[in-house]
Design a protein around this motif. Structure first.
Motif, PDB file in Angstrom:
ATOM      1  N   ASP A 132       0.846  -1.200   0.000  1.00  0.00           N
ATOM      2  CA  ASP A 132       0.000   0.000   0.000  1.00  0.00           C
ATOM      3  C   ASP A 132       0.876   1.243   0.000  1.00  0.00           C
ATOM      4  O   ASP A 132       1.808   1.348   0.810  1.00  0.00           O
ATOM      5  CB  ASP A 132      -0.875   0.019   1.265  1.00  0.00           C
TER       6      ASP A 132
ATOM      7  N   TRP B  88      -9.133   6.316   3.114  1.00  0.00           N
ATOM      8  CA  TRP B  88      -8.123   5.360   2.647  1.00  0.00           C
ATOM      9  C   TRP B  88      -8.699   3.952   2.616  1.00  0.00           C
ATOM     10  O   TRP B  88      -9.425   3.556   3.524  1.00  0.00           O
ATOM     11  CB  TRP B  88      -6.903   5.323   3.573  1.00  0.00           C
TER      12      TRP B  88
ATOM     13  N   LEU C 169      -7.081   0.657   2.938  1.00  0.00           N
ATOM     14  CA  LEU C 169      -5.874  -0.125   3.191  1.00  0.00           C
ATOM     15  C   LEU C 169      -6.174  -1.593   2.942  1.00  0.00           C
ATOM     16  O   LEU C 169      -7.262  -2.071   3.262  1.00  0.00           O
ATOM     17  CB  LEU C 169      -5.413   0.083   4.636  1.00  0.00           C
TER      18      LEU C 169
ATOM     19  N   TYR D 274       3.286  -4.155   3.352  1.00  0.00           N
ATOM     20  CA  TYR D 274       3.586  -2.958   4.147  1.00  0.00           C
ATOM     21  C   TYR D 274       2.783  -1.772   3.625  1.00  0.00           C
ATOM     22  O   TYR D 274       2.244  -1.810   2.517  1.00  0.00           O
ATOM     23  CB  TYR D 274       5.096  -2.635   4.133  1.00  0.00           C
ATOM     24  N   VAL D 275       2.712  -0.735   4.450  1.00  0.00           N
ATOM     25  CA  VAL D 275       2.123   0.543   4.046  1.00  0.00           C
ATOM     26  C   VAL D 275       3.258   1.570   4.010  1.00  0.00           C
ATOM     27  O   VAL D 275       4.017   1.688   4.972  1.00  0.00           O
ATOM     28  CB  VAL D 275       1.050   1.024   5.048  1.00  0.00           C
TER      29      VAL D 275
ATOM     30  N   THR E 151      -2.260   1.605  10.650  1.00  0.00           N
ATOM     31  CA  THR E 151      -2.286   0.579   9.603  1.00  0.00           C
ATOM     32  C   THR E 151      -2.926  -0.729  10.073  1.00  0.00           C
ATOM     33  O   THR E 151      -2.874  -1.726   9.359  1.00  0.00           O
ATOM     34  CB  THR E 151      -0.858   0.270   9.118  1.00  0.00           C
TER      35      THR E 151
ATOM     36  N   LEU F 212       4.518  -0.595   8.875  1.00  0.00           N
ATOM     37  CA  LEU F 212       4.532   0.792   8.394  1.00  0.00           C
ATOM     38  C   LEU F 212       5.954   1.202   8.013  1.00  0.00           C
ATOM     39  O   LEU F 212       6.904   1.001   8.776  1.00  0.00           O
ATOM     40  CB  LEU F 212       3.996   1.716   9.500  1.00  0.00           C
TER      41      LEU F 212
END
Ligand code: PMP
Length: 366
Positions: free
Chosen positions: A98, A138, A140, A146-147, A166, A171
Motif C-alpha cells: 500500500d 483510505w 488499506l 507494508y504501508v 495501519t 509501516l
C-alpha cells in the motif's frame, strides 16, 4: 561589504558551522591517528569507533528500541525506493504494498515498487499535491506486505502531523527531509529511512532503522548491497560504507544532542516555520502557500508571490532582494516554481528572521 551567506537550500543543506569547524580541525589528523577519516580503512578500530558512536547517538536521540537495527547505507533516498520493496514486498505471498502518494517523492517510490510487486494507492489520485487525504477515505489492504508513506514531501511542502494507523500492517516511512526534526515513536514503524543531507549531515549516507523480524525476506534477485539482513549482520560493513559522511553525521548528532535533542529541534522548527507562515497568512493573498494548513511542512515552506499562480516579476524581485542580503537557494523546485524556504535543523531562528526583511520589503512596496 561582505555579507554572511544564509543557505535555505532543500538539500544538501546548511550544516552547523561548529560541525564544519570541527571537521576542518580534524581533517588532516583525526584524533591523533595522523591521517584523515577520508583515508582511513573502514575495517580499522578507529573507524569502528566512529560508526558505533554514530549508531549509539542515533539510538539515544530517537529512543530506538533494541529490536531495531540501524544501518548506514549508500544509494540515497532513491536507493531506498527500490531497497524497500526488494526487502519487504515478499513479507506476504501476495507481494502487494500500500502506498500513500502525497507528493513527488512518494510517487517516485510507488513507481519503483511496481517493478517488484503490486502497488495499491490507498486513496483517490490527487490532482495537486497540496493536502493529505483524510484517513477515513483510505482503503488499506489488510494483506499488504507494508504501508508506505513519505512523512515530509520536500518539493511540495506537505508534512504529516500524525502517524498513519495501519491496523497491524508494517509501516514504512521516508523521513529524508524531516528526520530528527521532532521526536518520533520508532516502535510504530517497521522501517524508517532518511538521507542525511538535510537534517543530519551531508550526502552519501542514508540511515535505515528496521525492525529485526523484517530481515531475511528479501527477494532472491535483491542486490546483496541492498539486502538489509546482510548489512545488519555486517554492521553496515558488507562493503565500504560512506565513511566520511558517517563521520560528519556523528558530529551533527552530537550537535543535536548538545542543543537539546529532538524535542528542542521540534520547538525551534515550529517557531521558525510559523514566522514565515504567519507572514503568508497575514499578507491578504500577496503571498500564497497552496498547502492545506493542517499539513504545512515545518521543513520546506513553498509559496508564490503576488498571486496564486505566482507573479514571476515579483518572485524575481523577491529572490534578488534576498540574494542582495546574502540569502541563497530560495528558488522553488523546478517542477513547481515559485519560492521554497527550507528550514532544517541547522537553520537558526536568526537566519529565519533575516528572511522576514525581503518578504516585508516587497510586500510594503507593492
Ligand atoms: N525522499 C525525499 C523526501 C527527498 O527529499 C529526497 C531528495 N530530496 C529523496 C527521497 C531522494 O534522495 P536522494 O537524492 O538522496 O536519492
Amino acid at each position: 561589504e561582505h555579507k554572511q551567506t544564509i543557505n535555505f537550500g532543500a538539500g544538501p543543506a546548511k550544516l552547523p558551522p561548529s560541525v564544519l569547524l570541527q571537521a576542518q580541525n580534524e581533517l588532516l589528523n583525526y584524533s591523533g591517528t595522523g591521517i584523515s577519516v577520508l583515508e582511513m580503512s573502514h575495517r580499522s578500530s578507529d573507524f569502528n569507533k566512529i560508526i558505533n558512536k554514530t549508531e549509539s547517538l542515533l539510538r539515544e536521540l530517537l529512543n530506538i528500541p533494541d529490536n531495531y537495527k540501524v544501518l548506514f547505507l549508500q544509494g540515497g533516498g532513491s536507493g531506498q525506493f527500490s531497497s524497500v520493496p526488494l526487502n519487504l514486498i515478499g513479507l506476504k505471498e501476495d507481494r502487494c504494498a500500500d502506498y500513500l502518494v502525497t507528493g513527488t517523492w512518494s510517487a517516485k517510490a510507488a513507481k519503483e515498487a511496481e517493478k517488484y510487486g503490486k502497488v495499491n494507492v490507498v486513496h483517490p489520485k490527487l490532482d495537486s499535491y497540496t493536502k493529505i487525504p483524510d484517513p477515513s477515505s483510505w482503503t488499506l489492504n489488510p494483506s499488504a506486505s507494508y504501508v508506505y508513506y513519505c512523512s515530509n514531501e520536500t518539493v511540495h511542502g506537505v508534512e504529516y502531523n500524525f502517524t498513519p494507523e495501519t491496523n497491524g500492517v508494517v509501516l514504512v516511512s521516508d523521513m529524508s527531509s524531516n528526520f530528527l526534526s521532532r521526536p518520533v515513536d520508532v516502535s510504530k514503524f517497521g522501517l524508517i529511512f532518511a538521507g542525511a543531507q538535510k537534517n543530519v549531515g551531508c550526502a552519501g549516507v542514508t540511515v535505515v532503522i528496521v525492525r529485526e523480524d523484517l530481515l531475511g525476506h528479501a527477494l532472491k534477485e535483491c542486490p546483496i548491497v541492498l539486502d538489509y539482513k546482510v548489512q545488519a549482520e555486517m554492521n553496515s560493513l558488507y562493503n565500504t560504507p560512506p565513511c566520511f559522511s558517517i563521520y560528519i553525521m556523528s558530529l551533527v548528532l552530537e550537535w543535536i544532542k548538545n542543543n537539546g535533542g529532538s524535542a528542542a529541534m521540534e520547538m525551534l522548527n515550529k517557531q521558525k516555520s510559523s514566522m514565515i507562515y504567519d507572514i503568508i497568512n497575514a499578507s491578504n493573498g500577496f503571498y500564497v502557500c497552496p498547502v492545506d494548513t493542517a499539513c504545512r511542512s515545518r521543513m520546506n515552506v513553498p509559496f508564490r508571490v503576488g498571486k496564486k499562480e505566482g507573479n514571476e516579476a515579483l518572485e524575481k524581485e523577491f529572490l534578488d532582494g534576498a540574494s542582495k542580503r546574502g540569502m541563497i537557494s530560495l528558488k522553488g523546485h523546478r517542477s513547481v516554481g515559485g519560492i521554497r524556504a527550507s528550514l532544517y535543523n541547522a537553520v537558526t531562528l536568526e537566519d529565519t528572521k533575516a528572511l522576514l526583511l525581503p518578504l516585508l520589503v516587497i510586500y510594503v512596496l507593492t
